[in-house]
Design a protein around this motif. Structure first.
Motif, PDB file in Angstrom:
ATOM      1  N   MET A 124      13.698  13.803  -1.873  1.00  0.00           N
ATOM      2  CA  MET A 124      14.310  13.995  -3.299  1.00  0.00           C
ATOM      3  C   MET A 124      14.005  12.906  -4.155  1.00  0.00           C
ATOM      4  O   MET A 124      14.246  11.632  -3.912  1.00  0.00           O
ATOM      5  CB  MET A 124      15.863  13.983  -3.063  1.00  0.00           C
ATOM      6  CG  MET A 124      16.555  15.018  -3.532  1.00  0.00           C
ATOM      7  SD  MET A 124      18.200  14.858  -3.456  1.00  0.00           S
ATOM      8  CE  MET A 124      18.734  15.099  -5.088  1.00  0.00           C
ATOM      9  N   ASN A 125      13.511  13.282  -5.111  1.00  0.00           N
ATOM     10  CA  ASN A 125      12.727  12.160  -6.097  1.00  0.00           C
ATOM     11  C   ASN A 125      13.454  12.234  -7.487  1.00  0.00           C
ATOM     12  O   ASN A 125      13.347  13.221  -8.192  1.00  0.00           O
ATOM     13  CB  ASN A 125      11.288  12.347  -6.273  1.00  0.00           C
ATOM     14  CG  ASN A 125      10.909  10.953  -7.212  1.00  0.00           C
ATOM     15  OD1 ASN A 125      10.360   9.914  -6.511  1.00  0.00           O
ATOM     16  ND2 ASN A 125      10.909  11.176  -8.399  1.00  0.00           N
TER      17      ASN A 125
ATOM     18  N   PHE B 290       3.241   0.193   0.806  1.00  0.00           N
ATOM     19  CA  PHE B 290       3.631   1.377   0.660  1.00  0.00           C
ATOM     20  C   PHE B 290       2.586   2.420   0.908  1.00  0.00           C
ATOM     21  O   PHE B 290       2.969   3.506   1.949  1.00  0.00           O
ATOM     22  CB  PHE B 290       4.305   1.858  -0.748  1.00  0.00           C
ATOM     23  CG  PHE B 290       5.404   1.013  -0.960  1.00  0.00           C
ATOM     24  CD1 PHE B 290       6.184   0.256  -0.449  1.00  0.00           C
ATOM     25  CD2 PHE B 290       5.999   1.268  -2.603  1.00  0.00           C
ATOM     26  CE1 PHE B 290       7.493  -0.326  -0.594  1.00  0.00           C
ATOM     27  CE2 PHE B 290       7.326   0.650  -2.849  1.00  0.00           C
ATOM     28  CZ  PHE B 290       7.875  -0.134  -1.986  1.00  0.00           C
ATOM     29  N   ILE B 291       1.570   2.173   0.648  1.00  0.00           N
ATOM     30  CA  ILE B 291       0.531   2.878   1.112  1.00  0.00           C
ATOM     31  C   ILE B 291       0.301   3.022   2.578  1.00  0.00           C
ATOM     32  O   ILE B 291       0.061   3.949   3.319  1.00  0.00           O
ATOM     33  CB  ILE B 291      -0.994   2.647   0.258  1.00  0.00           C
ATOM     34  CG1 ILE B 291      -0.696   2.739  -1.289  1.00  0.00           C
ATOM     35  CG2 ILE B 291      -1.974   3.542   0.717  1.00  0.00           C
ATOM     36  CD1 ILE B 291      -0.804   4.032  -1.931  1.00  0.00           C
TER      37      ILE B 291
ATOM     38  N   ALA C 255       2.370  11.008 -10.983  1.00  0.00           N
ATOM     39  CA  ALA C 255       1.352  11.889 -10.900  1.00  0.00           C
ATOM     40  C   ALA C 255       0.288  11.248  -9.934  1.00  0.00           C
ATOM     41  O   ALA C 255      -0.506  11.947  -9.204  1.00  0.00           O
ATOM     42  CB  ALA C 255       0.576  11.810 -12.275  1.00  0.00           C
ATOM     43  N   ASP C 256      -0.144  10.095  -9.832  1.00  0.00           N
ATOM     44  CA  ASP C 256      -1.097   9.457  -9.086  1.00  0.00           C
ATOM     45  C   ASP C 256      -0.707   9.133  -7.703  1.00  0.00           C
ATOM     46  O   ASP C 256      -1.495   9.027  -6.758  1.00  0.00           O
ATOM     47  CB  ASP C 256      -1.578   8.131  -9.984  1.00  0.00           C
ATOM     48  CG  ASP C 256      -2.462   8.100 -10.838  1.00  0.00           C
ATOM     49  OD1 ASP C 256      -2.697   9.090 -11.254  1.00  0.00           O
ATOM     50  OD2 ASP C 256      -2.654   7.167 -11.561  1.00  0.00           O
ATOM     51  N   LEU C 257       0.512   9.222  -7.488  1.00  0.00           N
ATOM     52  CA  LEU C 257       0.849   8.611  -5.853  1.00  0.00           C
ATOM     53  C   LEU C 257       1.327   9.763  -5.184  1.00  0.00           C
ATOM     54  O   LEU C 257       1.846   9.770  -4.051  1.00  0.00           O
ATOM     55  CB  LEU C 257       1.862   7.735  -5.946  1.00  0.00           C
ATOM     56  CG  LEU C 257       1.479   6.346  -6.497  1.00  0.00           C
ATOM     57  CD1 LEU C 257       2.712   5.484  -6.622  1.00  0.00           C
ATOM     58  CD2 LEU C 257       0.330   5.604  -5.735  1.00  0.00           C
ATOM     59  N   ILE C 258       1.152  11.218  -5.716  1.00  0.00           N
ATOM     60  CA  ILE C 258       1.330  12.391  -5.050  1.00  0.00           C
ATOM     61  C   ILE C 258       0.556  12.388  -3.788  1.00  0.00           C
ATOM     62  O   ILE C 258      -0.514  11.993  -3.731  1.00  0.00           O
ATOM     63  CB  ILE C 258       1.305  13.530  -5.674  1.00  0.00           C
ATOM     64  CG1 ILE C 258       1.725  15.035  -5.069  1.00  0.00           C
ATOM     65  CG2 ILE C 258      -0.185  13.947  -6.296  1.00  0.00           C
ATOM     66  CD1 ILE C 258       2.121  15.681  -6.068  1.00  0.00           C
TER      67      ILE C 258
END
Ligand SMILES: NC(=O)c1ccc[n+]([C@@H]2O[C@H](COP(=O)([O-])OP(=O)(O)OC[C@H]3O[C@@H](n4cnc5c(N)ncnc54)[C@H](OP(=O)(O)O)[C@@H]3O)[C@@H](O)[C@H]2O)c1
Length: 250
Positions: free
Chosen positions: A226-227, A122-123, A164-167
């Protein structure tokens, strides 16, 4: 063509979700420990379905399965961390330590292994969506839920921590948190006692695996900007019982 990686497709939500995504033309990489069930699904679902047999508690097996994907199955759009279980309904003082260990190994550690194995993709792609199966048991206590509920509280919270970490990495994270739902869940919880499992769902219209699959698919199919952070649902016939009070004259 989009691809979803779903853990635990040999029953319940996972199986229903695999069918739901395939109906919409997605490709599904579906996992579980029961090879015969995976083979039956392969026969039923065809070319759009890739079965992978491993135990999510086996860290090496998880990483080997993901790194062993052939080139044509490397690109994954969505991960559904669904494999999980409850074992027993005994109170904290009576529950089996080994049951607690299995729930922690599966619901917490297994979910972490699969997430960690897939996240680099994904990264690299700069896109992806992780959908975790939490539970109302992770938010509201009930007698006998102890370690199961706590393992799902971990999943509910981890989903927000992932966000929070993947923003900035264009990766969505959603926690789907169902209440009472009729699947093989009760059969597993009561260790094969079919009578107890049947009684568990007696006289009430529980949610169905298709209901949950619909919610999972809805979250996945929304536009990428949209999350849905969390989605919590219960059967209409399930609600809250309030606080327990122990009354005794001193
Ligand atoms: N049913 C409910 O009322 C309910 C409510 C809220 C949340 N949930 C959660 O939703 C998820 C799915 O539940 P469900 O109701 O669909 O249960 P289910 O019908 O019992 O299906 C569970 C699936 O997880 C897989 N699984 C379990 N342990 C595994 C392991 N160690 N390695 C690999 N796969 C494993 C099983 O496959 P194999 O046996 O083939 O390995 C099966 O495919 C779970 O995380 C559960 O905690 C359920």
């Amino acid at each position: 063509m989009k691809t979803v990686f779903i853990t635990g497709v040999t029953a319940g939500f996972g199986e229903a979700a695999a069918k739901r995504f395939i109906k919409e033309g997605w490709r599904v990489i579906g996992t579980g420990r029961r090879l015969e069930k995976l083979n039956a699904l392969k026969a039923q679902l065809g070319e759009l379905f890739l079965p992978l047999c491993f135990d999510v508690c086996d860290k090496q097996a998880v990483f080997d399965a993901v790194s062993g994907l052939s080139a044509q199955w490397q690109n994954i759009d969505t991960l559904v961390n669904n494999a999980g279980l409850a074992l027993g309904l005994g109170s904290f003082d009576k529950a089996e330590l080994s049951d607690w260990e299995t729930m922690i190994d599966t619901n917490i550690k297994g979910l972490l292994y699969v997430s960690k194995a897939i996240l680099p993709k994904f990264i690299e792609q700069q896109s992806g969506h992780i959908i975790n199966l939490g539970s109302t048991a992770g938010t509201y206590p009930y007698p006998g839920a102890n370690v199961y509920g706590s393992s799902k509280a971990f999943v509910n919270m981890l989903s927000l921590e992932m966000r929070a970490d993947l923003i900035g990495k264009n990766i969505r994270v959603t926690c789907v948190e169902p209440g009472f739902c009729e699947t093989e869940f009760a059969e597993v919880r009561f260790k094969g006692d079919l009578k107890k499992a049947k009684d568990f769902y007696q006289g009430m219209q529980a949610l169905t695996a298709d209901d949950i699959a619909e919610s999972i698919y809805w979250c996945a199919a929304l536009p990428k900007h949209m999350n849905i952070n969390k989605i919590e649902m219960m059967p209409t016939r399930q609600s809250f019982a309030g606080f327990a009070v122990h009354r005794e004259l001193d």
